[in-house]
Design a protein around this motif. Structure first.
Motif, PDB file in Angstrom:
ATOM      1  N   THR A   1      -3.856  -1.780   6.309  1.00 54.57           N
ATOM      2  CA  THR A   1      -4.543  -1.373   5.080  1.00 54.57           C
ATOM      3  C   THR A   1      -5.240  -2.566   4.452  1.00 54.57           C
ATOM      4  O   THR A   1      -4.633  -3.631   4.281  1.00 54.57           O
TER       5      THR A   1
ATOM      6  N   PRO B   1       0.810  -1.220   0.000  1.00 58.66           N
ATOM      7  CA  PRO B   1       0.000   0.000   0.000  1.00 58.66           C
ATOM      8  C   PRO B   1       0.844   1.271   0.000  1.00 58.66           C
ATOM      9  O   PRO B   1       1.983   1.276   0.444  1.00 58.66           O
TER      10      PRO B   1
ATOM     11  N   GLY C   1      -2.249   4.739   2.651  1.00 62.31           N
ATOM     12  CA  GLY C   1      -3.010   3.558   3.030  1.00 62.31           C
ATOM     13  C   GLY C   1      -4.288   3.407   2.234  1.00 62.31           C
ATOM     14  O   GLY C   1      -5.293   2.896   2.746  1.00 62.31           O
TER      15      GLY C   1
ATOM     16  N   PRO D   1      -6.972   1.715   0.152  1.00 63.41           N
ATOM     17  CA  PRO D   1      -7.270   0.274   0.097  1.00 63.41           C
ATOM     18  C   PRO D   1      -7.473  -0.240  -1.332  1.00 63.41           C
ATOM     19  O   PRO D   1      -7.757   0.529  -2.249  1.00 63.41           O
TER      20      PRO D   1
END
Length: 378
Positions: free
Chosen positions: A329, A134, A138, A140
């Motif tokens: 994450t 990631p 962070g 996703p």
């Protein structure tokens, strides 16, 4: 397709993944001409594997450094296929950036040059999901795929080194060889790899033992990832090698990367450790010691201290912002493209992978407890 009649070089052959690839090649590939096992050190396990399969295929041991150009030239002579797993893995910054780049990037460059000079036709690179992220924010990913765009602003040296090396591998696809042929390359990006012999699982196990038999809660429950069993990652390499021998498939595969996952449940890292150890009586903390934002700033403070201390003493923080983000994450990926192009299907189902890994943890527990008790006494 098989790799029968080929000479195969596996770099990092003593490693967690490299050794499994070697075993699968020896178990599954009838008529393999020769397999060359290259590493800086040749482990006792690798030597036992060589003895176990003695007579099935010629096995050549090559001990040396991936940065040694002359050694790489010797390793690649007469070889048809290179499976390049050798690398330094570093999640907390223990290894300086120069060393990481020299081994992971320059070593890969020199190996590719040796392949071109020695007419090696096929090159499979073991990459990592960390080449995509990631990222530092962070952001996703759920069920990610190879065509997905993602802002991979990597800040950590390990991920940077693997991404640079992967780029060089994919760019080398189609290079002209000395005999008039062309080099076919591809890259496999496995998720976090678990299974028997995992150093990361041993580290988590040690932490659990010191914490009264309870795994530390280092990741939020909602930060789902999809770990992949080491046997399935090794199998993906074998499937890729087979597919590349088909001229039509080689055109499709060459210059591409593939995410490698399996049917392991999507869980946070901490909850995944618990699933592997719960039948052995190992628990997991219900919540992290610190809220995520505070943990991130503690990591930042540790990194600042490390930087300030650098002129006087080498201080390696126990965790970094990168590791905090990585563990917290949501980051999952599909293996659909690998199934379509490589014919990859997981060889081991989740229940078998869990059973084998848990059995290994059960065997390791008494030994790790004894070693930790000894270290306390001294």
């Amino acid at each position: 397709m098989t790799v029968a009649g080929m000479r195969c070089l596996v770099t990092g052959a003593s490693g967690f993944l490299g050794h499994r690839i070697v075993r699968l090649l020896l178990e599954e590939e009838e008529g393999l001409d020769e397999i060359c096992l290259m590493d800086k050190t040749l482990s006792a396990d690798l030597l036992r594997t060589r003895e176990e399969f003695q007579g099935k295929a010629s096995v050549k041991l090559l001990r040396g450094d991936i940065r040694d150009e002359e050694f790489l030239q010797q390793c690649c002579r007469g070889v048809d296929l290179v499976i390049h797993t050798a690398a330094i893995i570093d999640t907390v910054g223990k290894i300086n950036k120069e060393t990481l780049m020299a081994i992971n990037v320059t070593g890969t460059e020199r190996l590719l040059e040796a392949c071109v000079r020695n007419n090696v036709r096929y090159f499979i690179y073991t990459s990592s999901v960390e080449v995509v992220g990631p990222n530092t924010r962070g952001d996703p990913i759920t069920d990610g795929h190879e065509e997905q765009l993602y802002d991979s602003n990597l800040s950590f040296s390990y991920g940077q080194s693997k991404r640079l090396a992967e780029q060089k591998v994919l760019k080398a696809n189609g290079r002209a060889l000395k005999d008039g042929g062309t080099l076919v390359t591809c890259s496999l990006r496995p998720m976090y790899i678990y299974g028997e012999g995992s150093q990361f699982l041993e580290l988590h196990l040690d932490q659990a033992i010191l914490n009264g038999g309870v795994f530390l809660r280092q990741s939020r429950k909602e930060a789902l990832v999809n770990p992949v069993y080491v046997g399935n990652v090794a199998w993906a390499h074998v499937q890729a090698a087979r597919a590349m021998r088909d001229p039509d498939k080689a055109q499709e595969i060459g210059g591409n990367f593939y995410y490698i996952s399996d049917d392991t449940p999507h869980l946070s890292y901490s909850d995944f450790n618990h699933v592997l150890g719960q039948e052995l009586g190992l628990g997991v903390e219900s919540r992290p010691a610190l809220p995520y934002p505070l943990l991130y700033y503690v990591a930042l403070l540790l990194e600042v201290l490390s930087f300030l201390a650098k002129p006087f003493v080498r201080f390696v923080p126990p965790f970094t912002r990168h590791l905090v983000v990585l563990l917290n994450t949501h980051f999952t990926f599909s293996y659909r493209k690998a199934r379509k192009d490589l014919g990859y299907e997981p060889r081991y189902g989740w229940e078998e992978a869990r059973r084998l890994t848990t059995a290994w943890i059960a065997e390791a527990l008494p030994r790790r407890r004894e070693q930790l008790n000894k270290s306390k006494r001294f």
